[in-house]
Design a protein around this motif. Structure first.
Motif, PDB file in Angstrom:
ATOM      1  N   GLU A  11      -9.546 -43.106 -35.485  1.00  0.00           N
ATOM      2  CA  GLU A  11      -9.764 -42.423 -36.670  1.00  0.00           C
ATOM      3  C   GLU A  11      -9.659 -42.909 -37.892  1.00  0.00           C
ATOM      4  OE1 GLU A  11      -7.214 -38.806 -36.151  1.00  0.00           O
ATOM      5  OE2 GLU A  11      -8.091 -38.089 -34.220  1.00  0.00           O
ATOM      6  N   SER A  14     -12.645 -45.166 -38.104  1.00  0.00           N
ATOM      7  CA  SER A  14     -13.665 -44.424 -38.510  1.00  0.00           C
ATOM      8  C   SER A  14     -14.073 -43.735 -39.867  1.00  0.00           C
ATOM      9  CB  SER A  14     -13.768 -43.112 -37.464  1.00  0.00           C
ATOM     10  OG  SER A  14     -13.905 -43.778 -35.964  1.00  0.00           O
ATOM     11  N   THR A  18     -16.920 -44.681 -42.564  1.00  0.00           N
ATOM     12  CA  THR A  18     -17.773 -43.926 -43.215  1.00  0.00           C
ATOM     13  C   THR A  18     -17.751 -43.954 -44.735  1.00  0.00           C
ATOM     14  OG1 THR A  18     -17.354 -42.084 -41.454  1.00  0.00           O
ATOM     15  CG2 THR A  18     -18.156 -41.220 -43.325  1.00  0.00           C
ATOM     16  N   VAL A  55     -14.486 -47.817 -32.206  1.00  0.00           N
ATOM     17  CA  VAL A  55     -15.091 -46.798 -33.121  1.00  0.00           C
ATOM     18  C   VAL A  55     -16.476 -46.440 -33.026  1.00  0.00           C
ATOM     19  CG1 VAL A  55     -15.642 -46.678 -35.651  1.00  0.00           C
ATOM     20  CG2 VAL A  55     -13.613 -47.589 -34.899  1.00  0.00           C
ATOM     21  N   HIS A  58     -16.609 -44.223 -30.235  1.00  0.00           N
ATOM     22  CA  HIS A  58     -16.207 -42.758 -30.286  1.00  0.00           C
ATOM     23  C   HIS A  58     -17.036 -41.833 -31.272  1.00  0.00           C
ATOM     24  CE1 HIS A  58     -13.263 -39.751 -31.968  1.00  0.00           C
ATOM     25  NE2 HIS A  58     -13.674 -39.981 -33.149  1.00  0.00           N
ATOM     26  N   GLY A  59     -17.768 -42.599 -32.085  1.00  0.00           N
ATOM     27  CA  GLY A  59     -18.777 -41.783 -32.769  1.00  0.00           C
ATOM     28  C   GLY A  59     -19.944 -41.459 -32.008  1.00  0.00           C
ATOM     29  N   LEU A  97     -22.006 -45.518 -39.218  1.00  0.00           N
ATOM     30  CA  LEU A  97     -21.860 -45.610 -37.706  1.00  0.00           C
ATOM     31  C   LEU A  97     -23.047 -46.117 -37.127  1.00  0.00           C
ATOM     32  CD1 LEU A  97     -20.376 -45.067 -35.323  1.00  0.00           C
ATOM     33  CD2 LEU A  97     -21.051 -42.861 -35.344  1.00  0.00           C
TER      34      LEU A  97
END
Length: 229
Positions: A11, A14, A18, A55, A58-59, A97
């Protein structure tokens, strides 16, 4: 449920991705944001590339959840068209991402990119089964992937106010027109021997009328017809 070290690290990474792009995802920054010691990152992910892959994965689940708005219909070509738009839209909504998943020139694909390729291959296979594919499944999937990826990365690289909203649709329609043939579902396909060979090749594993050597021989013949065009 309490978050694990892995959850907090992903998290935090990520969020940094971003906010500041890939360069912002340093071990020091991630460990500080996640509230863990730097060695914990290496214990969980092995190295920084392992963290970046996690990451990206996850995205990518966000992208998969958004695909629920793209239900499978009786028209696989229309499904591919909507899938293209969803793919490009995801990239523009999550540029850092998307660039992490698709912008890295390293050999091979990230786990997230491989998962996306499998989804695309499934869409192409449905078009082949419908007798509407004008080339081999492998070539069609590579063409759609390369064009979609290139268009998305090109749009990401442009200032938002300079993006041509018709660019993606134009490329999409050109690619789909290249890989498909024949009339809409419900009509008799008229794509010639290549489309017929591709369609039969797609459903060949289902047949029980031939034994294994016969299926292998027929598959070879069909592949030769499919690539002759």
């Amino acid at each position: 449920m309490a978050k694990t070290h892995r959850d907090r690290i992903i998290e935090a990474a990520s969020a940094l991705l971003t906010e500041g792009g890939r360069d912002a995802v340093s071990t020091r920054a991630v460990s500080a944001a996640a509230g863990v010691q730097a060695p914990a990152i290496y214990r969980v992910f092995g190295d920084k590339q392992g963290l970046l892959d996690a990451v990206a994965g996850h995205g990518f689940q966000t992208y998969l959840r958004s695909k629920k708005d793209n239900p499978v219909t009786d028209d696989p070509v229309a499904d591919l068209r909507r899938g293209w738009d969803l793919h490009v839209g995801f990239g523009l909504a999550h540029p850092a991402l998307y660039s992490l998943i698709y912008g890295d020139p390293r050999p091979g694909e990230s786990p997230a990119a491989r998962q996306a390729s499998e989804i695309l291959s499934g869409m192409i296979h449905r078009i082949a089964e419908a007798g509407r594919l004008a080339m081999t499944e492998e070539r069609a999937a590579l063409l759609v992937h390369a064009a979609g990826r290139g268009i998305t990365l090109t749009l990401i690289s442009m200032p938002e106010e300079q993006r041509d909203p018709a660019l993606s649709a134009t490329a999409r329609d050109a690619v789909i027109a290249t890989i498909t043939t024949g009339p809409p579902p419900g009509a008799t396909p008229d794509g010639g021997p290549v489309a017929a060979a591709v369609a039969l090749r797609a459903v060949l594993p289902r047949t029980t009328a031939l034994n294994a050597p016969e299926r292998a021989l027929l598959a070879d013949w069909l592949d030769r017809i499919a690539t002759s065009g």
